[in-house]
Design a protein around this motif. Structure first.
Motif, PDB file in Angstrom:
ATOM      1  N   PRO A 111      29.163   9.613 -40.857  1.00  0.00           N
ATOM      2  CA  PRO A 111      29.753   9.566 -42.101  1.00  0.00           C
ATOM      3  C   PRO A 111      29.558  10.807 -43.069  1.00  0.00           C
ATOM      4  N   GLU A 112      28.136  11.451 -43.021  1.00  0.00           N
ATOM      5  CA  GLU A 112      27.799  12.538 -43.937  1.00  0.00           C
ATOM      6  C   GLU A 112      28.722  13.853 -43.656  1.00  0.00           C
ATOM      7  N   ARG A 113      29.250  13.975 -42.313  1.00  0.00           N
ATOM      8  CA  ARG A 113      30.096  14.895 -42.230  1.00  0.00           C
ATOM      9  C   ARG A 113      31.409  14.727 -42.028  1.00  0.00           C
ATOM     10  N   GLY A 114      31.716  13.278 -42.439  1.00  0.00           N
ATOM     11  CA  GLY A 114      33.169  12.764 -42.363  1.00  0.00           C
ATOM     12  C   GLY A 114      34.035  12.805 -41.114  1.00  0.00           C
ATOM     13  N   LEU A 115      33.107  12.583 -40.072  1.00  0.00           N
ATOM     14  CA  LEU A 115      33.548  12.574 -38.893  1.00  0.00           C
ATOM     15  C   LEU A 115      33.950  11.117 -38.039  1.00  0.00           C
ATOM     16  N   THR A 116      34.890  10.901 -37.545  1.00  0.00           N
ATOM     17  CA  THR A 116      35.270   9.515 -37.127  1.00  0.00           C
ATOM     18  C   THR A 116      35.406   9.612 -35.523  1.00  0.00           C
ATOM     19  N   LYS A 117      35.413   8.274 -35.033  1.00  0.00           N
ATOM     20  CA  LYS A 117      35.308   8.402 -33.409  1.00  0.00           C
ATOM     21  C   LYS A 117      36.295   9.189 -32.966  1.00  0.00           C
ATOM     22  N   LEU A 118      37.619   9.269 -33.477  1.00  0.00           N
ATOM     23  CA  LEU A 118      38.628  10.073 -33.003  1.00  0.00           C
ATOM     24  C   LEU A 118      38.250  11.874 -33.001  1.00  0.00           C
ATOM     25  N   ASP A 119      37.524  12.008 -34.127  1.00  0.00           N
ATOM     26  CA  ASP A 119      36.909  13.471 -33.975  1.00  0.00           C
ATOM     27  C   ASP A 119      35.955  13.656 -32.928  1.00  0.00           C
ATOM     28  N   VAL A 120      35.296  12.453 -32.615  1.00  0.00           N
ATOM     29  CA  VAL A 120      34.440  12.990 -31.542  1.00  0.00           C
ATOM     30  C   VAL A 120      35.135  13.010 -30.232  1.00  0.00           C
ATOM     31  N   VAL A 121      36.082  12.140 -29.839  1.00  0.00           N
ATOM     32  CA  VAL A 121      36.764  12.160 -28.862  1.00  0.00           C
ATOM     33  C   VAL A 121      37.839  13.560 -28.736  1.00  0.00           C
ATOM     34  N   ARG A 122      38.003  14.023 -29.845  1.00  0.00           N
ATOM     35  CA  ARG A 122      38.765  15.386 -29.898  1.00  0.00           C
ATOM     36  C   ARG A 122      37.794  16.482 -29.558  1.00  0.00           C
ATOM     37  N   TYR A 123      36.754  16.300 -29.851  1.00  0.00           N
ATOM     38  CA  TYR A 123      35.612  17.247 -29.725  1.00  0.00           C
ATOM     39  C   TYR A 123      35.522  17.531 -28.226  1.00  0.00           C
ATOM     40  N   PHE A 124      35.226  16.042 -27.672  1.00  0.00           N
ATOM     41  CA  PHE A 124      34.805  16.410 -26.113  1.00  0.00           C
ATOM     42  C   PHE A 124      36.018  16.896 -25.468  1.00  0.00           C
ATOM     43  N   LEU A 125      37.305  16.676 -25.858  1.00  0.00           N
ATOM     44  CA  LEU A 125      38.449  17.039 -24.713  1.00  0.00           C
ATOM     45  C   LEU A 125      38.663  18.496 -25.445  1.00  0.00           C
ATOM     46  N   ALA A 126      38.055  19.154 -26.481  1.00  0.00           N
ATOM     47  CA  ALA A 126      38.098  20.418 -26.781  1.00  0.00           C
ATOM     48  C   ALA A 126      37.039  21.232 -25.887  1.00  0.00           C
ATOM     49  N   VAL A 127      36.125  20.927 -25.551  1.00  0.00           N
ATOM     50  CA  VAL A 127      35.302  21.529 -24.545  1.00  0.00           C
ATOM     51  C   VAL A 127      35.151  20.549 -23.009  1.00  0.00           C
ATOM     52  N   GLY A 128      36.290  20.065 -22.842  1.00  0.00           N
ATOM     53  CA  GLY A 128      36.332  19.353 -21.550  1.00  0.00           C
ATOM     54  C   GLY A 128      36.040  20.035 -20.537  1.00  0.00           C
ATOM     55  N   GLU A 129      36.265  21.242 -20.122  1.00  0.00           N
ATOM     56  CA  GLU A 129      35.789  22.024 -18.785  1.00  0.00           C
ATOM     57  C   GLU A 129      34.444  21.997 -19.070  1.00  0.00           C
ATOM     58  N   GLY A 130      33.768  22.339 -20.025  1.00  0.00           N
ATOM     59  CA  GLY A 130      32.471  22.636 -20.172  1.00  0.00           C
ATOM     60  C   GLY A 130      31.554  21.354 -19.732  1.00  0.00           C
ATOM     61  N   ILE A 131      32.184  20.096 -20.411  1.00  0.00           N
ATOM     62  CA  ILE A 131      31.487  18.854 -20.183  1.00  0.00           C
ATOM     63  C   ILE A 131      31.539  18.522 -18.775  1.00  0.00           C
ATOM     64  N   LEU A 132      32.832  18.538 -18.318  1.00  0.00           N
ATOM     65  CA  LEU A 132      33.074  17.946 -17.041  1.00  0.00           C
ATOM     66  C   LEU A 132      32.135  18.641 -15.889  1.00  0.00           C
ATOM     67  N   ARG A 133      32.050  20.186 -16.346  1.00  0.00           N
ATOM     68  CA  ARG A 133      31.117  20.911 -15.197  1.00  0.00           C
ATOM     69  C   ARG A 133      29.558  20.607 -15.247  1.00  0.00           C
ATOM     70  N   ALA A 134      29.250  20.050 -16.454  1.00  0.00           N
ATOM     71  CA  ALA A 134      27.877  19.577 -16.670  1.00  0.00           C
ATOM     72  C   ALA A 134      27.563  18.205 -16.025  1.00  0.00           C
ATOM     73  N   LEU A 135      28.809  17.351 -15.863  1.00  0.00           N
ATOM     74  CA  LEU A 135      28.658  16.029 -15.576  1.00  0.00           C
ATOM     75  C   LEU A 135      29.344  15.861 -14.036  1.00  0.00           C
ATOM     76  N   ARG A 136      30.051  16.546 -13.739  1.00  0.00           N
ATOM     77  CA  ARG A 136      30.972  16.126 -12.398  1.00  0.00           C
ATOM     78  C   ARG A 136      30.086  15.681 -11.298  1.00  0.00           C
ATOM     79  N   ASP A 137      30.432  14.402 -10.770  1.00  0.00           N
ATOM     80  CA  ASP A 137      29.777  13.740  -9.682  1.00  0.00           C
ATOM     81  C   ASP A 137      28.402  13.619  -9.845  1.00  0.00           C
ATOM     82  N   ARG A 138      27.654  13.670 -11.005  1.00  0.00           N
ATOM     83  CA  ARG A 138      26.269  13.345 -11.156  1.00  0.00           C
ATOM     84  C   ARG A 138      26.089  11.877 -11.570  1.00  0.00           C
ATOM     85  N   PRO A 139      25.288  11.205 -11.181  1.00  0.00           N
ATOM     86  CA  PRO A 139      25.085   9.786 -11.620  1.00  0.00           C
ATOM     87  C   PRO A 139      24.500  10.146 -13.111  1.00  0.00           C
ATOM     88  N   THR A 140      25.203   9.420 -14.266  1.00  0.00           N
ATOM     89  CA  THR A 140      25.092   9.829 -15.547  1.00  0.00           C
ATOM     90  C   THR A 140      24.749   8.564 -16.243  1.00  0.00           C
TER      91      THR A 140
END
Length: 314
Positions: free
Chosen positions: A17-46
């Protein structure tokens, strides 16, 4: 793999709330860095760190000692997960086991974020072999009040030492004042071997920078500002992944960086609002992380020469 439809419930719910960011903003953030976050997580128990009510003043995460909290760690596959969410079967030091989420596609990340996940904590193993790490992770953990520049100084020393051994590490910020350095290794060694390897590296850093580095485990006994936390390579000890969001009002993220950027970087440079543009312009600085798998033998030989041991897993 085709398209997935992931429903975002309560998209307007305030998450920062202090940044004015919603759940949808957070989802869009992860989609925007999708290649990177998936590289970090792919097939790893998480393990998922879930903040379903967002981050607000006074919010706290549940612990073993106090299970009351506004957030919690999810080690097992949540009930009702879609059939396309893959898992890895892992065993904890206690002997208990679990089927843990092992993301195989970006839709899994979006699904987890819809559940309130802000930080992803992947194991340093692949679901193909959960007993032998394929990443070595060096955690440079500063004491309270220590400047980021001091941690950067230690990171450069780590890089120089790895270069001498013919190893290549990749740094990232933590979202706080610490730094992590990752390198890909051949999946031939146990968690215990990996801990010994990081301890050997830490002891070498302690010799080279006695003004800055300690490997003393007990916090109240540390007399130097930066701790090389070798126990982060223990079984079931995980670190937040690249691109995870730190659950503080500023919404800072764990940012992969190039070695040449470190001297001019500050943790505050990387947040949910700035990282998508950076990613679009520069791509992922960890893109080459998996290009080559290195041997642990140089570090283990050093550990053997010094007769280093690590505490048993509990």
């Amino acid at each position: 793999m085709g398209r997935r439809l992931v429903r975002v419930s309560s998209p307007d719910k305030p998450y920062f709330p202090e940044r004015g960011l919603t759940k949808l903003d957070v989802v869009r953030y992860f989609l925007a860095v999708g290649e990177g976050i998936l590289r970090a997580l792919r097939d790893r128990p998480t393990m998922l760190e879930r903040w379903p009510r967002g981050v607000f003043a006074g919010a706290k995460i549940a612990t073993r000692a106090d299970n009351r909290g506004d957030a919690f760690y999810q080690k097992r596959l949540p009930a009702g997960a879609p059939s396309w969410v893959r898992t890895a079967h892992i065993t904890f030091p206690s002997g208990r086991s679990a089927d843990e989420v092992a993301p195989s596609e970006l839709a899994v990340v979006a699904w987890a974020v819809n559940l309130g996940t802000l930080r992803f904590h992947p194991w340093p193993v692949s679901r193909r072999d959960v007993e032998r790490p394929d990443q070595l992770r060096v955690d440079l953990d500063p004491l309270p009040g220590v400047g980021f520049d001091q941690v950067v100084s230690v990171a450069h020393e780590v890089r120089a030492f790895l270069d001498e051994l013919g190893l290549v590490g990749y740094p990232k910020t933590t979202g706080g004042r610490g730094l992590h350095v990752y390198l890909t290794i051949e999946p031939r060694w146990s968690f215990g071997d990996c801990r010994r390897a990081v301890l050997a590296l830490g002891r070498e850093m302690q010799r080279r920078r006695p003004d800055l580095v300690t490997t003393t485990w007990w916090r109240d006994q540390r007399d130097r500002p930066v701790f090389v936390d070798y126990n982060q390579m223990a079984r079931d000890h995980t670190m937040s992944s690249a691109y995870s969001i730190r659950p503080t009002p500023a919404a800072l993220v764990s940012a992969p960086v190039g070695w040449g950027e470190l001297d001019d970087a500050q943790p505050e440079d990387f947040d949910v609002t700035t990282m998508p543009t950076r990613f679009a312009e520069r791509g992922d600085p960890h893109a080459g992380l998996d290009d080559r798998a290195y041997s642990l033998e140089p570090l283990l030989e050093l550990a053997d020469r010094e007769d280093l041991t690590v505490p048993p897993e509990r």
